[in-house]
Design a protein around this motif. Structure first.
Motif, PDB file in Angstrom:
ATOM      1  N   LEU A 118       6.087  11.442   0.515  1.00  0.00           N
ATOM      2  CA  LEU A 118       5.171   9.622   0.747  1.00  0.00           C
ATOM      3  C   LEU A 118       6.697   8.929  -0.021  1.00  0.00           C
TER       4      LEU A 118
ATOM      5  N   LYS B  97       0.649   3.749  -2.854  1.00  0.00           N
ATOM      6  CA  LYS B  97       0.187   5.104  -3.041  1.00  0.00           C
ATOM      7  C   LYS B  97       1.165   5.893  -3.248  1.00  0.00           C
ATOM      8  N   ALA B  98       2.682   5.997  -3.227  1.00  0.00           N
ATOM      9  CA  ALA B  98       3.511   6.612  -3.290  1.00  0.00           C
ATOM     10  C   ALA B  98       3.494   6.698  -4.791  1.00  0.00           C
TER      11      ALA B  98
ATOM     12  N   GLN C 225       8.960   7.976   2.707  1.00  0.00           N
ATOM     13  CA  GLN C 225       8.975   7.049   3.558  1.00  0.00           C
ATOM     14  C   GLN C 225       8.578   5.138   2.868  1.00  0.00           C
ATOM     15  N   VAL C 226       9.076   5.101   1.181  1.00  0.00           N
ATOM     16  CA  VAL C 226       8.928   3.982   0.918  1.00  0.00           C
ATOM     17  C   VAL C 226       9.994   2.894   0.958  1.00  0.00           C
TER      18      VAL C 226
ATOM     19  N   ARG D 284       0.404  -1.289   0.254  1.00  0.00           N
ATOM     20  CA  ARG D 284       0.011  -0.426  -0.243  1.00  0.00           C
ATOM     21  C   ARG D 284       0.201   1.669  -0.256  1.00  0.00           C
ATOM     22  N   PRO D 285       1.845   1.471   1.228  1.00  0.00           N
ATOM     23  CA  PRO D 285       2.513   2.073   0.907  1.00  0.00           C
ATOM     24  C   PRO D 285       3.262   2.459  -0.236  1.00  0.00           C
TER      25      PRO D 285
END
Length: 432
Positions: free
Chosen positions: A195, A8-9, A198-199, A4-5
């Motif tokens: 975002l 999303k990124a 954070q990946v 999901r992250p």
């Protein structure tokens, strides 16, 4: 790694890239000819605007090679941060440029320089997002997950069109309000960076790096997978031309040639992008069930048959028919092909040079076909006295060509990305 992250990124970053990219196309079609070129020669201004649009594609192959090289050697994540920054800052810079009336020929020169910077950053943005999502997704649903950055593309186009449509209604649009959508890109940069920081890096890439990365990935993909690269080139070149004829030039055709209000073309782009956001994951999911090639070929052949009826509908000048034609042509057919190309491209190339392979296949063909497409379309329509049949012929021919190229590609739906193409091909009985 959690999907999901990463997704999303990738989706948000890709949306920003195409927000920036779409803004330039909208500006080129509607306002740049008046702001950055002499007002005495309208046709020259239109051609100059589309030429500046096309110039950005010259930088994309270079950006694709550079960022793809380091993406395959140092990691996917840092390159995605750098491309996001370059795209966003150059777009905001366009919103601060002086006009032709203020500084003369310096204005189109500065516009072209920032367009080149924008193109350099775009050269590996979508490719990197695509690779990272594909490498971290469930193999059984890779078509779906890999298609989502494509939905991000449409989200960027939709947002850009919405914002541009809103400011075009302002009385001050042609004096200063046209700059606002470009300056808003800075907001997207902030969100995208938050975002992407954070990946985590792709585990597939980390394992490949532990074994030893290729010294020159771009050269390696030419040497190790030449047929795959040729197929990817042949599929992307005509497909890119279709997308930019329907997404950029038709807006100018509707307003300049047919004399319809700009709101008609903008409304068509809005609805087409909204439909594309909805259907893109559906096409990706369908490709997981029946295969990449059948879904792509179905969309391409339908567009080939629909090309002439589409432009007959546009030529009626009826707003409803114009909007319907572009929505079906771009929002369904082009979006369907784009959704499937996402997983197909990432599955064709090996991990050690996947970033470079996807970036080269996309961006070199973009420079050859996508960027010049609106300019070529403008010349063809002018030569035909404003008739649309050259546009229909161009779209139909390109749809047939990209379908033929995908026919030559192997079916990659069940490919194991941890294996080399040679091993996975032998197991599947495909010849690459």
């Amino acid at each position: 790694m959690k999907k999901r992250p990463v997704t999303k990124a990738a989706v948000i970053g890709t949306a920003l890239e195409f927000y920036d990219h779409a803004l330039f196309g909208l500006g080129a079609a509607i306002v740049f000819d008046k702001q950055f070129f002499p007002a005495e020669t309208p046709l020259a201004g239109t051609l100059g605007s589309f030429a500046a649009f096309a110039v950005g594609f010259l930088a994309r192959p270079i950006g694709g090679v550079v960022f793809g090289h380091f993406g395959d050697r140092t990691g996917r994540k840092p390159m995605l941060v750098m491309t996001l920054l370059l795209m966003g800052l150059s777009t905001a810079g366009i919103g601060l440029l002086p006009t032709y009336d203020q500084v003369g020929l310096v204005a189109p020169v500065l516009l072209t320089v920032l367009r080149l910077a924008q193109g350099f950053g775009a050269g590996a943005e979508y490719a990197g997002a695509l690779v990272l999502v594909a490498e971290t997704s469930d193999p059984r649903r890779r078509g779906l997950w890999a298609s989502l950055p494509g939905a991000g593309v449409q989200l960027g186009l939709l947002t850009a069109t919405l914002v541009f449509t809103a400011v075009s209604a302002l009385p001050s649009f042609e004096t200063w309000a046209w700059r606002l959508p470009f300056l808003l890109s800075l907001v997207g940069v902030g969100v995208g960076l938050f975002l992407r920081f954070q990946v985590q890096e792709s585990e597939l890439f980390e394992r490949e790096r532990a074994r030893g990365v290729s010294r020159f990935p771009a050269l390696a993909v030419f040497r190790r997978q030449p047929r795959v690269l040729l197929i990817a080139f042949a599929a992307n070149a005509p497909f890119g031309a279709i997308g930019y004829v329907l997404n950029v030039f038709v807006l100018s055709y509707v307003t300049r040639t047919l004399g319809l209000p700009a709101a008609v073309g903008l409304s068509a782009k809005l609805l087409a992008s909204a439909v594309a956001i909805a259907v893109t994951p559906l096409f990706g999911l369908l490709s997981d069930r029946i295969g990449r090639r059948p879904v792509f070929l179905g969309a391409a052949l339908f567009l080939c048959a629909f090309a002439f009826p589409m432009f007959w509908m546009v030529d009626t000048g009826h707003p409803g028919l114009v909007i319907l034609a572009i929505t079906v042509g771009y929002g369904v057919c082009v979006a369907g092909m784009f959704a499937v190309l996402a997983s197909l491209l990432t599955e064709l190339f090996d991990t050690r040079y996947r970033y470079s392979g996807v970036a080269i296949a996309r961006e070199w063909t973009a420079a050859l076909s996508s960027g010049p497409a609106p300019l070529v379309a403008a010349v063809l329509v002018a030569a035909a006295g404003g008739a649309s049949w050259p546009l229909a012929l161009l779209v139909a021919g390109c749809a047939a060509a990209t379908a033929f190229a995908v026919l030559l590609a192997p079916e990659t739906r069940r490919r194991d990305l941890t294996e080399s193409v040679g091993k996975s091909s032998a197991r599947a009985g495909a010849v690459i």
